[in-house]
Design an enzyme around this catalytic site. Structure first.
Site, PDB file in Angstrom:
ATOM      1  N   ASP A   7      -1.507  -0.985   6.028  1.00 10.23           N
ATOM      2  CA  ASP A   7      -1.736  -0.446   7.366  1.00 10.23           C
ATOM      3  C   ASP A   7      -3.200  -0.248   7.715  1.00 10.23           C
ATOM      4  O   ASP A   7      -3.521   0.000   8.867  1.00 10.23           O
ATOM      5  CB  ASP A   7      -1.014   0.904   7.509  1.00 10.23           C
ATOM      6  CG  ASP A   7      -1.664   1.968   6.646  1.00 10.23           C
ATOM      7  OD1 ASP A   7      -1.921   1.688   5.462  1.00 10.23           O
ATOM      8  OD2 ASP A   7      -1.921   3.074   7.140  1.00 10.23           O
TER       9      ASP A   7
ATOM     10  N   ASP B 260       0.861  -1.169   0.000  1.00  7.13           N
ATOM     11  CA  ASP B 260       0.000   0.000   0.000  1.00  7.13           C
ATOM     12  C   ASP B 260       0.909   1.234   0.000  1.00  7.13           C
ATOM     13  O   ASP B 260       2.113   1.133   0.239  1.00  7.13           O
ATOM     14  CB  ASP B 260      -0.876  -0.032   1.260  1.00  7.13           C
ATOM     15  CG  ASP B 260      -1.798   1.167   1.345  1.00  7.13           C
ATOM     16  OD1 ASP B 260      -2.329   1.577   0.314  1.00  7.13           O
ATOM     17  OD2 ASP B 260      -1.965   1.702   2.453  1.00  7.13           O
TER      18      ASP B 260
ATOM     19  N   GLY C 287      -5.188   3.210  -3.864  1.00  3.75           N
ATOM     20  CA  GLY C 287      -6.431   3.813  -4.306  1.00  3.75           C
ATOM     21  C   GLY C 287      -6.257   5.235  -4.776  1.00  3.75           C
ATOM     22  O   GLY C 287      -7.208   5.861  -5.248  1.00  3.75           O
ATOM     23  N   ASP C 288      -5.042   5.769  -4.678  1.00  2.84           N
ATOM     24  CA  ASP C 288      -4.786   7.150  -5.072  1.00  2.84           C
ATOM     25  C   ASP C 288      -4.805   7.297  -6.583  1.00  2.84           C
ATOM     26  O   ASP C 288      -4.706   6.328  -7.334  1.00  2.84           O
ATOM     27  CB  ASP C 288      -3.420   7.603  -4.550  1.00  2.84           C
ATOM     28  CG  ASP C 288      -3.417   7.730  -3.042  1.00  2.84           C
ATOM     29  OD1 ASP C 288      -4.509   7.734  -2.475  1.00  2.84           O
ATOM     30  OD2 ASP C 288      -2.332   7.812  -2.466  1.00  2.84           O
TER      31      ASP C 288
ATOM     32  N   LYS D  94      -4.192  28.252  -8.521  1.00  4.23           N
ATOM     33  CA  LYS D  94      -3.017  27.414  -8.267  1.00  4.23           C
ATOM     34  C   LYS D  94      -3.250  26.068  -8.945  1.00  4.23           C
ATOM     35  O   LYS D  94      -4.386  25.604  -9.061  1.00  4.23           O
ATOM     36  CB  LYS D  94      -2.769  27.228  -6.769  1.00  4.23           C
ATOM     37  CG  LYS D  94      -3.850  26.421  -6.053  1.00  4.23           C
ATOM     38  CD  LYS D  94      -3.535  26.266  -4.573  1.00  4.23           C
ATOM     39  CE  LYS D  94      -4.629  25.439  -3.875  1.00  4.23           C
ATOM     40  NZ  LYS D  94      -4.411  25.321  -2.442  1.00  4.23           N
TER      41      LYS D  94
ATOM     42  N   THR E 193      -0.234   4.978   1.177  1.00  2.05           N
ATOM     43  CA  THR E 193      -0.456   5.908   2.279  1.00  2.05           C
ATOM     44  C   THR E 193      -0.320   5.198   3.620  1.00  2.05           C
ATOM     45  O   THR E 193      -1.007   4.219   3.887  1.00  2.05           O
ATOM     46  CB  THR E 193      -1.849   6.552   2.164  1.00  2.05           C
ATOM     47  OG1 THR E 193      -1.958   7.160   0.879  1.00  2.05           O
ATOM     48  CG2 THR E 193      -2.055   7.585   3.250  1.00  2.05           C
TER      49      THR E 193
END
Length: 1147
Positions: A778, A386, A663-664, A548, A388
């Site tokens: 995690d 994973d 999943g990002d 931005k 994150t």
């Protein structure tokens, strides 16, 4: 990537238990009619009554244990019993007892964990009063009250909270390793009825309806609190239990528990079956020999050995077959399993006790949660990780910036040289945790530089961060992504403090002066635009658009007057990108009032259209986001966990392939890939699977790599980045194409994957690559992956504990993975293989001597050894030395293991123990048994004592044969030992001493007088072992046994040395062990590529900002310009916010 995997046949099929869930709030009588599961969980296997029968049933499913029960039955039959019953009962009882004790200890631990969770207390509304109840007694339909820092009891529908308009903050670390903010609607009535979907494992989706006083409201995932979360920064909330215990999404998403067995376990089972067949073969030969001998010679012995009535050669052969099954039973290793359990348990404790895997900051040691998979750690080929919370800390820091052509901030190297930090004490609202190392920027702000102040003003205004100020001056920012939180915090510290907001205003404190801007519009971020803008009116009435976004996107929209500044800023961006920082360009535009009013009308038309609304809005946004003036650029560091790049580099040298499943979105995953050295600048062959249909996906997979390329990467510098693709989910014939293409790549990153698709990717590799896999994560979204892989590793600490609870091994930091694999895993595999080789060698050698003796005793099933030696051989004499070898042996120490990661390769290739290695052991044992039988037999045949008396009797020969055997196998074990310790020495010499002590005791006159029938070898030891020729025979047999082994090793080391031989030679040549590796700071890549800035993992929250849903008092709705009905909020997508601040620890 999620849809891409679905197209490749990796899709989720769920089995629904019920059609629809129907419940009433606070009506237990009604809800109990549906027999919904209560909130209790159970992970234990046994209870007081089922433990003994169920555990014994499981143990006797092992073939070897069942076989020895069968042997015991045979030994109770007098006609075929050639050994006493205790030779089988004692080892069997010992094996069963040790396994019983281990399983009992494990299940008691599971019971304690279940009891701890089920007995947690929560307040439940019963008969109009709040009463304290245990979690296990909470029922579906109950209304519970949670307080700050409490765990969410079950899956709840939020009814009310202490926060404005029932907004609450929850930490979802138990679920996904993130920290989030959850938004809900105001439902203050506790008399309601709910109809919703049945229990399922979709963490991000919920559908249902709520009926209150005849009115029906839609429910979605925004209104649901999931079990496993923690309530944060919220005094209290009330929730209605929708799913309890095993029905909660957390438990549903945990996946089915899989009984994991190592490849060596599976090989051992195959070998045991072969051994049974081999035993039958040996017994058949001996029984045929008995039939022939009885037919030819048996009549000569009838006079003093009369036969029973009806007995003949055929019956004698049949009985002899079963007698030899009993005698040769040692070829089937009953003590093998218990010895393996002891070995694995010991190596598990070494992991638990390893101080170098202890994380001081979080007080978290490494933990081997499963004791049966240690040696598999030395055979890993694929790691699935994973992102994150596993590779990253999920913390962003503002490091550098470029403003009006000037670069500010220090590089990571400079910061690590302990340069002086900027003092922000002049700013009473500054965040004390914020660090910056360039004083020139503070001076520029204080001197009133208009460009610098405009830069930070933009950062303070252009965002969707939610502020929280519980006490005066103590600000907390709840940001939808850590990136935004880092930028707003930077503006706060440099004097532009974002203080509060309403749907229509943003309040700042600019250099100590309160200032309020009117928020006119939010042009929200999405993955296509890759930018966000706000339009504000200053107190002076000036209209400004602040924007931005990714630098390439902003550059396309700049006014020509910014061209020179753009060139300078580009140089700075390249410099920042070389340090691996995540960059962002900032620009602004002053607007004319009339121009804005006209644009506002066009926007209103686009926002109210029913067709192509999103495309028309993007066009409207493009109209106003042009001719921008460049302010500069920011650079944010996405903090990796300590040692991640070095760990990945070491594992890559060990030929372990690492896949990241996240999943990002693609940009975020790609940035992390560069930061942790998975992706490198020299990787020129880049390709991304990003098609939108099944056929397009198939075409991309086929054309990227040539079909003839096989499994090896044709281009070593290639990588695959999977991207979200809208493709047909029913396609099932592309998963092999996906696997083939991915395995050709040096690095694979899968983006936008769901939790179960992570598990299905792992299963795909397991099934088709036949390689050992490891998954590390995690959060609860990693549980299925962790359970599916051969080895599951959980990251414990701040990021959540759900993955840990389902894992086989756990620790606090990703960097400990290299020590777990390259040291503990490799040693465990090496020790286990040595143990098995030696174990089979000593047992086969022991048994083959019986076989050769059969040809000299008329195939009469006579034992060549004393019965007590047969009983104690595997339990006492040869047990402890091999356990000492298997617990403490190491070819090289841990530092050399890190110095040469290539030492890990033999485990991946199963070089140390395989079917071929077993065949070699069989041949070696056959040779040794010939030496151990025929040399003593020849030496004793015509030999006399010093005094002329004959010693060629059966008892003396038995003593000599068993002494030669024990010494020969002990010397063989000594040759196999690389690392001698005091324990090894004690076990080896102690076992030999015990043998001689027991032998002299059992062969003494006293034992014979007390137990005449059990100890018939009276005086044999003292009569035989005082003869020089006996010791000469022992010495000769030992030399002949080990001579081929020594010769073979010498030749192979000289002619065909292994990597292990080469490293051990270098270790011997080295004057000292290598020093520990110096403390390295994360190595930054040198690159001209600018990493794209990731705003968030989902669409932005412009709609939430411009709505009144985060206020206690609803604000009058605004015109259509400011209320985007096509936003994720309207589409009921989950609203998640991740804080950049450290939250309070879980209770």
């Amino acid at each position: 990537m999620g849809s891409l995997l679905s197209a490749c046949g990796i899709n989720v099929k769920e089995k629904k238990v019920e059609e629809e869930r129907h419940l009433r709030a606070n009506d237990r009588e009604f809800n109990l009619l549906f027999k919904y599961a209560n909130n209790a969980i159970k992970t234990s296997k046994y209870n007081v009554f089922t433990f003994l029968p169920l555990n014994l049933f499981e143990q006797f499913q092992r073939l070897a244990n069942a076989y020895f029960v069968f042997l015991l039955i045979l030994q109770l039959i007098p006609q075929i019993s050639s050994l006493s019953w205790f030779t089988t009962v004692v080892p069997l009882l010992l094996v069963l007892s040790i396994t019983l004790a281990k399983d009992l200890s494990d299940d008691i631990t599971r019971h304690k964990n279940d009891k701890h969770v089920n007995n947690r207390k929560v307040e439940v509304l019963i008969d109009g009063e709040l009463k304290s109840e245990k979690w296990m007694n909470v029922q579906v339909g109950d209304i519970v009250k949670l307080e700050n820092n409490e765990f969410v009891t079950a899956d709840l529908l939020l009814l009310s909270s202490s926060e404005p308009l029932n907004l609450i903050y929850i930490e979802t670390a138990e679920l996904d390793g993130l920290v989030s903010k959850h938004v809900n609607v105001n439902i203050n009535l506790f008399i309601c009825e709910v109809r919703c979907e049945p229990p399922n494992n979709r963490l991000d989706k919920f559908t249902g309806t709520l009926t209150v006083r005849g009115e029906t409201f839609a429910l979605d995932n925004e209104r649901i609190l999931l079990r496993g979360c923690t309530l944060r920064n919220t005094e209290w909330c009330f929730g209605l239990v929708v799913f309890g215990g095993p029905d909660t999404k957390l438990i549903q998403n945990s996946g089915k528990s899989i009984f994991k067995r190592t490849s060596i376990d599976r090989l051992m089972n195959v070998l045991v079956i072969f051994i049974f067949g081999f035993l039958a073969f040996l017994c058949t030969i001996l029984s045929i020999g008995n039939a022939i001998w009885e037919y030819q010679e048996g009549n000569s012995f009838i006079t003093f050995l009369p036969r029973a009535d009806g007995a003949n050669a055929s019956l004698s052969a049949f009985l002899t077959f079963w007698s030899y099954v009993i005698i040769l039973n040692t070829v089937v290793p009953i003590s093998l399993y218990v010895s393996v359990e002891i070995l694995r348990l010991g190596n598990s404790y070494f992991i638990d006790w390893d101080c170098k895997m202890y994380h001081v900051k979080s007080n978290t040691p490494a933990q081997a949660r499963t004791t049966t998979l240690n040696e598999e750690l030395g055979q890993i080929k694929y790691i699935f990780s994973d992102k994150t919370g596993t590779l990253t800390q999920n913390i962003m820091t503002f490091n550098r910036c470029s403003i009006n052509g000037k670069s500010y901030g220090k590089s990571s190297k400079s910061c690590h040289r302990k340069t002086e930090k900027v003092d922000f004490s002049w700013n009473s609202l500054a965040d004390p945790k914020f660090c910056f190392h360039d004083h020139k920027l503070v001076e520029a702000v204080k001197l009133g530089s208009p460009e610098v102040q405009a830069f930070f003003r933009l950062l303070a205004l252009c965002h969707t961060v939610m502020p929280e100020e519980k006490t005066e001056g103590e600000l907390f920012y709840q940001a939808q992504s850590p990136d935004e939180g880092a930028l707003v915090t930077a503006a706060r510290n440099f004097g532009f403090v974002f203080r509060s907001r309403t749907p229509e205003t943003i309040s700042l404190v600019e250099m100590g002066m309160p200032t309020t801007y009117e928020l006119l519009a939010v042009l929200d971020f999405n993955n296509v635009r890759k930018r966000m803008s706000v339009i504000v009116r200053s107190p002076e009435g000036k209209l400004t658009l602040y924007c931005k976004g990714a630098d390439t996107i902003i550059y396309e929209r700049l006014h020509p007057s910014s061209s020179k500044l753009m060139e300078v800023t580009t140089e700075h961006l390249n410099e920042y990108a070389g340090e691996g920082l995540r960059t962002l360009a900032l620009a602004y535009k002053n607007l004319d009032e009339d121009e804005f009013e006209k644009w506002k009308e066009r926007h209103h038309e686009a926002s109210t259209t029913l067709e192509d609304r999103e495309a028309k809005l993007d066009t409207i946004y493009e109209e106003i986001e042009k001719d921008l003036l460049l302010l500069g650029a920011s650079a944010v560091e996405d903090k990796l966990q300590d040692g991640v790049p070095q760990t990945i580099e070491q594992l890559a040298k060990a030929d372990i392939k690492i896949w990241v499943l996240t999943g990002d979105k693609q940009e975020t995953a790609e940035n992390i890939g560069y930061s942790c050295n998975m992706l490198r600048e020299e990787m020129k062959e880049i390709f991304i699977v990003a098609a939108n249909t099944a056929e397009e996906v198939r075409e991309e997979l086929v054309k990227k790599m040539s079909p003839e390329s096989g499994d090896e990467p044709p281009i070593e510098k290639s990588r695959l980045l999977g991207k979200k693709s809208q493709v047909v989910e029913d396609e099932k014939d592309m998963h092999l194409e996906l696997l083939r293409t991915a395995c050709m790549c040096q690095t694979v990153i899968c983006c936008r994957v769901t939790p179960l698709q992570k598990a299905q990717v792992v299963e795909l590799v397991k099934k088709h690559k036949k390689a050992v896999t490891l998954a590390i994560g995690d959060g609860a979204n990693d549980v299925s992956m962790v359970k599916t892989a051969h080895i599951g590793v959980g990251i414990s600490g701040q990021e959540g504990m759900q993955a840990v609870l389902s894992s086989d091994f756990s620790f606090a930091q990703f960097r400990y993975l290299q020590r777990l694999l390259l040291v503990h895993g490799r040693w465990s595999y090496l020790r286990m293989c040595k143990f098995l080789r030696y174990f089979f060698y000593k047992n086969f050698t022991f048994t083959f001597v019986h076989f050769w003796y059969g040809f000299f005793c008329g195939f009469s099933a006579q034992t060549v050894y004393d019965e007590w030696f047969i009983t104690l051989y595997n339990l006492v004499y040869a047990a402890l030395p091999v356990i000492g070898l298997s617990l403490f042996d190491q070819d090289v120490n841990d530092r050399w293991s890190f110095q040469y990661p290539q030492l890990y390769a033999p485990g991946q290739l199963n070089q140390y123990f395989s079917k071929m290695a077993f065949a070699r052991i069989l041949l070696h044992s056959c040779y040794s048994s010939l030496v151990l039988f025929f040399i003593p037999w020849a030496a004793m045949c015509d030999t006399v004592r010093d005094d002329g008396k004959d010693i060629a009797d059966y008892q003396s020969f038995a003593l000599l044969a068993q002494t030669c055997l024990l010494i020969a196998v002990s010397v063989q074990m000594g040759l196999d030992t690389y690392y001698w310790t005091a324990v090894n020495q004690f076990f080896l010499w102690g076992s030999l001493s015990v043998y001689f002590a027991v032998t002299f005791t059992m062969y003494s006159n006293g034992m014979y007088l007390i137990f005449t029938s059990s100890f018939p070898f009276t005086g044999t030891a003292r009569n035989s072992l005082n003869q020089p020729n006996v010791w000469l025979t022992i010495f000769l047999t030992t030399i002949l046994c080990i001579l081929p082994v020594v010769a073979k090793r010498f030749l192979f080391i000289q002619l065909k040395p292994t990597i292990n031989d080469k490293v051990r030679h270098e270790v011997r040549q080295a004057k000292a062990v290598p020093p520990p590796p110096p403390r390295k700071f994360p190595r930054r890549r040198i690159s001209t590529r600018r990493s794209g800035y990731a705003f968030s993992h989902a669409h932005g929250y412009g709609d939430l900002v411009t709505s009144g849903r985060f206020l206690r008092i609803p604000v009058k709705s605004r015109p259509a310009l400011f209320h985007h009905t096509d936003t994720p909020v309207a589409d009921s997508t989950p609203q998640t916010y991740r804080t950049i601040f450290e939250e309070a620890q879980s209770p």
